[in-house]
Scaffold this motif. Structure first.
Motif, PDB file in Angstrom:
ATOM      1  N   ASP B 135       6.731  -1.971  14.372  1.00 50.16           N
ATOM      2  CA  ASP B 135       6.066  -3.040  13.625  1.00 50.16           C
ATOM      3  C   ASP B 135       6.596  -3.141  12.205  1.00 50.16           C
ATOM      4  OD1 ASP B 135       4.541  -3.207  15.866  1.00 50.16           O
ATOM      5  OD2 ASP B 135       2.827  -2.124  15.020  1.00 50.16           O
ATOM      6  N   VAL B 136       6.707  -1.983  11.565  1.00 49.33           N
ATOM      7  CA  VAL B 136       7.126  -1.980  10.157  1.00 49.33           C
ATOM      8  C   VAL B 136       8.485  -2.657  10.002  1.00 49.33           C
ATOM      9  CG1 VAL B 136       7.916  -0.472   8.295  1.00 49.33           C
ATOM     10  CG2 VAL B 136       5.750  -0.012   9.436  1.00 49.33           C
TER      11      VAL B 136
ATOM     12  N   MET C 129     -10.069   4.380  -3.478  1.00 47.91           N
ATOM     13  CA  MET C 129      -8.842   4.390  -2.699  1.00 47.91           C
ATOM     14  C   MET C 129      -7.621   4.247  -3.610  1.00 47.91           C
ATOM     15  SD  MET C 129      -8.267   3.903   0.823  1.00 47.91           S
ATOM     16  CE  MET C 129      -8.885   2.483   1.607  1.00 47.91           C
ATOM     17  N   VAL C 130      -7.694   3.294  -4.512  1.00 45.93           N
ATOM     18  CA  VAL C 130      -6.570   3.070  -5.418  1.00 45.93           C
ATOM     19  C   VAL C 130      -6.354   4.296  -6.301  1.00 45.93           C
ATOM     20  CG1 VAL C 130      -5.796   1.714  -7.406  1.00 45.93           C
ATOM     21  CG2 VAL C 130      -6.730   0.558  -5.401  1.00 45.93           C
ATOM     22  N   ALA C 131      -7.461   4.838  -6.835  1.00 45.04           N
ATOM     23  CA  ALA C 131      -7.343   6.006  -7.713  1.00 45.04           C
ATOM     24  C   ALA C 131      -6.747   7.185  -6.959  1.00 45.04           C
ATOM     25  CB  ALA C 131      -8.712   6.374  -8.276  1.00 45.04           C
ATOM     26  N   GLY C 132      -7.280   7.463  -5.759  1.00 52.33           N
ATOM     27  CA  GLY C 132      -6.827   8.613  -4.994  1.00 52.33           C
ATOM     28  C   GLY C 132      -5.411   8.446  -4.498  1.00 52.33           C
ATOM     29  N   TYR C 133      -5.067   7.244  -4.088  1.00 56.30           N
ATOM     30  CA  TYR C 133      -3.749   7.025  -3.496  1.00 56.30           C
ATOM     31  C   TYR C 133      -2.640   7.071  -4.544  1.00 56.30           C
ATOM     32  CZ  TYR C 133       0.113   4.990  -0.928  1.00 56.30           C
ATOM     33  OH  TYR C 133       1.332   4.785  -0.352  1.00 56.30           O
ATOM     34  N   TYR C 134      -2.858   6.342  -5.653  1.00 51.57           N
ATOM     35  CA  TYR C 134      -1.786   6.282  -6.642  1.00 51.57           C
ATOM     36  C   TYR C 134      -1.765   7.496  -7.559  1.00 51.57           C
ATOM     37  CZ  TYR C 134      -0.701   1.611  -5.085  1.00 51.57           C
ATOM     38  OH  TYR C 134      -0.326   0.552  -4.327  1.00 51.57           O
ATOM     39  N   GLY C 208       9.102   4.022   6.791  1.00 54.89           N
ATOM     40  CA  GLY C 208       9.332   2.855   5.959  1.00 54.89           C
ATOM     41  C   GLY C 208       8.104   2.020   5.673  1.00 54.89           C
ATOM     42  N   ALA C 209       6.906   2.548   5.961  1.00 51.80           N
ATOM     43  CA  ALA C 209       5.698   1.771   5.706  1.00 51.80           C
ATOM     44  C   ALA C 209       5.406   1.707   4.208  1.00 51.80           C
ATOM     45  CB  ALA C 209       4.516   2.397   6.436  1.00 51.80           C
ATOM     46  N   GLY C 210       4.826   0.587   3.774  1.00 54.45           N
ATOM     47  CA  GLY C 210       4.514   0.417   2.357  1.00 54.45           C
ATOM     48  C   GLY C 210       3.109   0.875   2.020  1.00 54.45           C
ATOM     49  N   ASP C 211       2.762   0.762   0.722  1.00 56.20           N
ATOM     50  CA  ASP C 211       1.467   1.237   0.235  1.00 56.20           C
ATOM     51  C   ASP C 211       0.299   0.545   0.941  1.00 56.20           C
ATOM     52  OD1 ASP C 211       2.884   2.767  -1.458  1.00 56.20           O
ATOM     53  OD2 ASP C 211       2.530   1.543  -3.241  1.00 56.20           O
ATOM     54  N   ALA C 212       0.396  -0.785   1.081  1.00 58.28           N
ATOM     55  CA  ALA C 212      -0.722  -1.529   1.649  1.00 58.28           C
ATOM     56  C   ALA C 212      -1.008  -1.047   3.064  1.00 58.28           C
ATOM     57  CB  ALA C 212      -0.401  -3.019   1.657  1.00 58.28           C
ATOM     58  N   VAL C 216      -4.501   0.603   4.247  1.00 57.64           N
ATOM     59  CA  VAL C 216      -5.377  -0.128   5.160  1.00 57.64           C
ATOM     60  C   VAL C 216      -5.363   0.478   6.566  1.00 57.64           C
ATOM     61  CG1 VAL C 216      -5.843  -2.354   6.222  1.00 57.64           C
ATOM     62  CG2 VAL C 216      -5.145  -2.226   3.829  1.00 57.64           C
ATOM     63  N   ARG C 217      -4.164   0.820   7.049  1.00 62.93           N
ATOM     64  CA  ARG C 217      -4.073   1.277   8.428  1.00 62.93           C
ATOM     65  C   ARG C 217      -4.349   2.766   8.597  1.00 62.93           C
ATOM     66  NH1 ARG C 217      -0.836  -1.833  11.910  1.00 62.93           N
ATOM     67  NH2 ARG C 217      -1.239  -4.010  11.419  1.00 62.93           N
TER      68      ARG C 217
END
Lengths: 329, 339, 308
Positions: B135-136, C129-134, C208-212, C216-217
């Motif tokens: 998917d990515v 989520m934003v605080a913990g992730y970044y 290769g997955a991004g931050d979003a 979310v997933r």
């Protein structure tokens, strides 16, 4: 033959789980003679650790349902908890896999190593500490006197395991049970600890039960081994014989499936197919039969007993008991 | 500019140049302390490593915990940004690439992790886990995607019907197969295997080793195989690099390294590995190292190994030994090598 | 449901396949739901809340069909009625029907509670989520802000806000949520920090997955269990807070009935008619108890520590 120090007879330890009663130790018998090093080998879940814990009566939440553990003329399974405490740490000491969690982080190492003598010999703090320092230096902790004041987090993994061994030895026990003592350690540190255990065995004459999944470790450490699979002993005998002529297909296949450092040329490994069985849902007959390349009809029906096969070994296998040879590609 | 780089990455690499070349790679982590979290030093996890990985080979990377082997693997796959030095992949400098270019790189490189329990998202089905790279990178959709997931499961020796199950239903070995299927989903050329079998039961390890070997010949893969168990590494690798405290101590073909180690550390590592044969163990000469690995925050001056080395002399503290050639394909970083 | 026997019949393809995986496909959510369903008391408590919520939603219908009066209907001939056939739970000093007022009050009390939980959860989750992730400075800034929010004495804020805004259900929910999101943010951040350490996050980045996508997933589904638990335990607390605010006159203003302001009224007439205090009090008590019991049941069912 010398009188055994520890005789385990037909030991059964069960756990109740969601999936039903699990026979973690299912009729295990073995002897330990004074001064020897016995290896118990098997994969995770084969019951080797629970066997050791049952000997110490530390098997909870498991329950010993039958069998005997004879030590100096008394059956340990019959002793009261109070009497058992007198044995633990004084006559039989145990060291565990994870040296990171087996020392209490809030006490100084020297204090902890001296604890068995305070507890069992009623020694005062000073005398106990002095013996702890002595023992720490004998297990190879440099400048033991000052290091005894350190807290566990100031020790490396190898040093903690040394401290654990020192703690086990302060009361000069007759049996030392080492449950995967080097699994959490790096190879060069593993070599140090194994060397220390050999040394302890020679110097103190302590009989040692070494529990490990590593066939290489037992090869270099133990005179005799027992091989466990799914709660049962499947093979036992002198280490050199078991390695040279395994008489149980599990041992035979396991030895062929591991890569050897001294292999001359690259040959594909011969894995054992399948996975170790779920103890709550064991196959009928011999528990190894679904993965066994030698199986005959009988293996799927009847559980083989551990019987003499060849000169010096015992095996629980219908094929080798009937005179069958374990050979093949 | 990106366009050409992406193309460069995806072309087949048939030249004799190394597929991956690492030079003077450094990865340092800051050590913070106090209320203000001031940086008081650095962990020199990887500290000046030069290595080449040839197309189609398996380069084994061994060393004890904390020697930087996993960090090196992550820096090479750009899961970590190197502090210094360069990593080249197919001739391309990938040390600091970003964005679309980095995404393109992710189709070329994959990673297999040590812990089959932690490396799969417990909330995803097996199909989703393997399908995610598809998917990515928008490699397939709908039925085609389903077919690929099934095919990948088959390739790693699992029943395709398992796709709608969850990771916790599988044993360690099966989970590791799922992790391998995920790595293969992007059709990579290069896979970093980070201790892929050390969390598995003894009787399962050989299954996974054989699977990795079969996949390598089937898909022409190049492996960087990171492990602490030298007997496994020796079995699977063409060449082996030995790391100690962030530096490569010795590089040699697998059999050569065993027969004739040059670096004292390699020698002691070899002698520390137990051999499952009592007859050999009995007469083996043991060469037991004293002490513990020094701190990577304040590594020893000169040769990092000198604090534990039985052959160390004064010179070893003054100067860092460079990797020097022994014959055509063996290198060791030692002033007083074994002979 | 598929029986375990199905696994046994699976054909084994190539050599090297491990058999096993002895159970049918079971998602974490299925399993948690099964565990929750097995908890009878918890389910009963949950059901009670659902019933209350339904009654609240259908309040106009009840007025029309069951009690035949509106909550504000004053009937000075029927003041201080004792519970009986004409007025099931009696009437107050203005002859208003207590049952009708409780039913309409449930709209306010439950409505505010659910709305508050929804608001604090969405803001708190996003921030946490934003605080913990970044991490890094983003984390520092956001969490220091959370610290400040949590340091505000809530009661003064409520007083100030209710002076500035005329409280209705929505503004009241916003006022309570403006403090409540802080603890949710902390909870989520902590959870994200631990999930982030797990290898599957690294594995997902390696493909290769991004931050979003990661957030979310992967992070959200793994944080969701603690959110569900926080939400179910939160409802009870907020009902209490809201009732207290109403009682103090800082919340929903009369004549709109709420469980809290019914009590305010009742205190003046405590000796004339104890029922006026008892019924709203019991209703609040039962609702809060039920939501706490249900919350605990949910926690037991979803406890993330039970699963790896």
């Amino acid at each position: 033959m010398t009188q055994p120090l520890l005789e385990v007879r037909d030991l059964h330890t069960v756990f109740s789980t969601k999936e039903g009663t699990v026979k973690a130790v299912d009729g295990v018998s073995f002897d330990l003679t004074p001064g020897e090093t016995l290896g118990i080998v098997g994969e995770s879940g084969c019951g080797k650790s629970v066997t050791a814990l049952s000997v110490m009566r530390l098997q909870r939440p498991g329950k010993i349902v039958s069998g005997k553990v004879m030590f100096k003329g008394q059956d340990l399974t019959k002793l009261s908890e109070y009497e058992m405490r007198e044995i633990r740490g004084r006559e039989i000491a145990m060291i565990f896999q994870d040296p990171m969690t087996s020392l209490n982080p809030v006490f100084q190492v020297g204090w902890q190593v001296g604890e068995p003598t305070r507890l069992h010999h009623g020694w005062g703090a000073k005398k106990a500490l002095a013996s702890a320092v002595n023992m720490l230096s004998r297990v190879g902790i440099p400048s033991a006197e000052s290091r005894a004041n350190d807290y566990p987090h100031q020790f490396s993994g190898g040093m903690r395991q040394r401290a654990m061994i020192a703690m086990g030895l302060t009361t000069t026990p007759q049996v030392l049970i080492a449950d995967e003592p080097t699994t959490a350690l790096d190879v060069t540190i593993q070599a140090q600890i194994l060397d220390l255990l050999r040394h302890v065995n020679r110097e103190f004459g302590t009989a040692t039960i070494l529990i490990t999944h590593n066939l290489g470790v037992v090869a270099g450490m133990c005179e005799r081994i027992i091989v466990m699979y799914a709660g049962k002993v499947v093979e036992s005998g002198p280490t050199k014989d078991v390695f040279a002529h395994p008489t149980h297909p599990y041992t035979w296949s396991l030895l062929r499936s591991i890569p050897r450092l001294d292999a001359e040329k690259h040959e594909p490994l011969k894995p054992i197919e399948g996975v170790p069985p779920n103890l709550a849902d064991l196959p009928t007959g011999c528990a190894f039969h679904p993965r066994c390349v030698f199986r005959v009809d009988r293996c799927t029906r009847d559980v083989p007993a551990l019987l003499r096969v060849g000169e010096s070994q015992l095996a629980a296998c219908w094929v080798t008991q009937a005179g069958g040879e374990l050979t093949g590609a | 500019m990106h366009e050409t780089s992406v193309k460069a990455l995806s072309r087949a690499w048939t030249t004799n140049e190394p597929l991956v070349s690492i030079s003077d790679l450094r990865v340092w982590f800051p050590v913070a302390s106090g209320v203000m979290q001031r940086t008081i030093g650095h962990v020199h996890a990887v500290d000046g490593v030069d290595l080449e990985i040839k197309a189609g080979e398996t380069l084994g990377l061994v060393g004890e915990s904390g020697c930087g082997k996993s960090t090196l693997g992550r820096a090479v796959t750009r899961l970590l940004e190197p502090t210094g030095g360069t990593v080249r992949f197919k001739g391309e400098d990938i040390t600091h690439i970003r964005g679309g270019h980095l995404r393109a790189l992710r189709r070329e490189m994959a990673m297999i992790f040590q812990d089959p329990y932690a490396s799969l998202d417990p909330r995803q089905t097996v199909g989703d886990i393997i399908g995610e790279p598809i998917d990515v990178h928008r490699l397939a959709k709908g039925k085609e995607r389903q077919d690929r997931i099934r095919e990948l499961l088959r390739v790693v020796g699992m029943n395709p019907r398992y796709a709608d199950r969850y990771p916790h239903e599988f044993s360690g070995g099966q989970r590791q197969r799922i992790g391998i299927a995920r790595a293969l989903a992007v059709e990579p050329t290069f896979i970093v295997c980070d201790e892929p079998i050390s969390a598995l039961d003894v009787s399962i390890q050989a299954q996974i080793i054989n699977l990795l070997e079969n996949l390598q010949s089937k898909f022409k893969l190049t492996y960087l195989f990171i492990a602490h168990d030298l007997s496994v590494v020796k079995h699977i690798s063409n060449r082996i690099a030995v790391m100690y405290l962030g530096k490569v101590m010795e590089v040699a073909p697998a059999s050569q390294l065993y027969r004739r180690p040059r670096h004292p550390y390699t020698g002691s590592l070899m002698s520390a590995i137990p051999i499952p044969d009592p007859a050999i163990e009995l007469r083996r000469e043991r060469f037991i190292l004293q002490g513990d690995v020094a701190s990577p925050v304040n590594p020893p001056s000169g040769c990092r190994f000198r604090t534990r080395c039985p052959r160390a002399r004064e010179h070893c503290a003054e100067e860092t030994p460079p990797l020097e050639a022994f014959g055509s394909d063996q290198w060791a970083a030692c002033f007083y090598p074994l002979d | 449901m598929i029986g375990p026997s199905r696994v046994a019949e699976l054909d084994v393809p190539a050599a090297g396949v491990e058999t096993g995986a002895a159970r049918p496909a079971q998602s974490y959510w299925n399993e948690s739901w099964e565990r929750l369903r097995a908890n009878r008391v918890g389910m009963a408590a949950g059901l009670l809340i659902v019933v209350f919520a339904l009654i609240a939603l259908l309040a106009p219908l009840f007025s029309l069909v069951v009690t035949h009066v509106q909550p504000q209907t004053i009937n000075l001939d029927d003041t201080f009625f004792r519970p009986g056939l004409r007025h099931l739970l009696g009437t107050d000093e203005l002859g208003r029907d207590t049952l009708t007022r409780l039913i309409w009050g449930a709209r306010v009390s439950l409505g505010v509670a659910f709305l508050t939980v929804a608001m604090s959860l969405s803001v708190g989750t996003t921030v946490g989520m934003v605080a913990g992730y970044y991490g890094g400075w983003i984390d520092d800034v956001l969490m220091r802000f959370v610290d400040m929010v949590l340091a505000i004495p809530a009661i003064f804020l409520f007083i100030l806000m209710s002076i500035l805004f005329r409280p209705n259900a929505i503004t009241l929910a916003a006022i309570v949520a403006s403090v409540g999101w802080g603890s949710v943010a902390r909870l989520v951040r902590g959870e994200v920090l631990s999930v982030k350490q797990r290898d599957f996050i690294l594995a997902t980045r390696s493909i290769g997955a991004g931050d979003a996508r990661l957030m979310v997933r992967h992070l959200l589904p793994n944080v969701l269990p603690v959110l569900i638990v926080a939400a179910s335990l939160g409802v009870g607390q907020i009902i209490l807070i809201e009732a207290a605010l109403d009682f103090l006159g800082l919340g929903i203003q009369p004549p709109t009935p709420s469980w809290g302001n019914m009590l305010t009224n009742a205190q003046s007439y405590f000796f004339r008619s104890g029922f006026l205090v008892a019924f709203p009090g019991i209703t609040i008590f039962i609702t809060v108890l039920a939501s706490n019991i249900f919350g605990n049941a949910v926690r037991d069912a979803f406890d993330p520590r039970l699963k790896s």
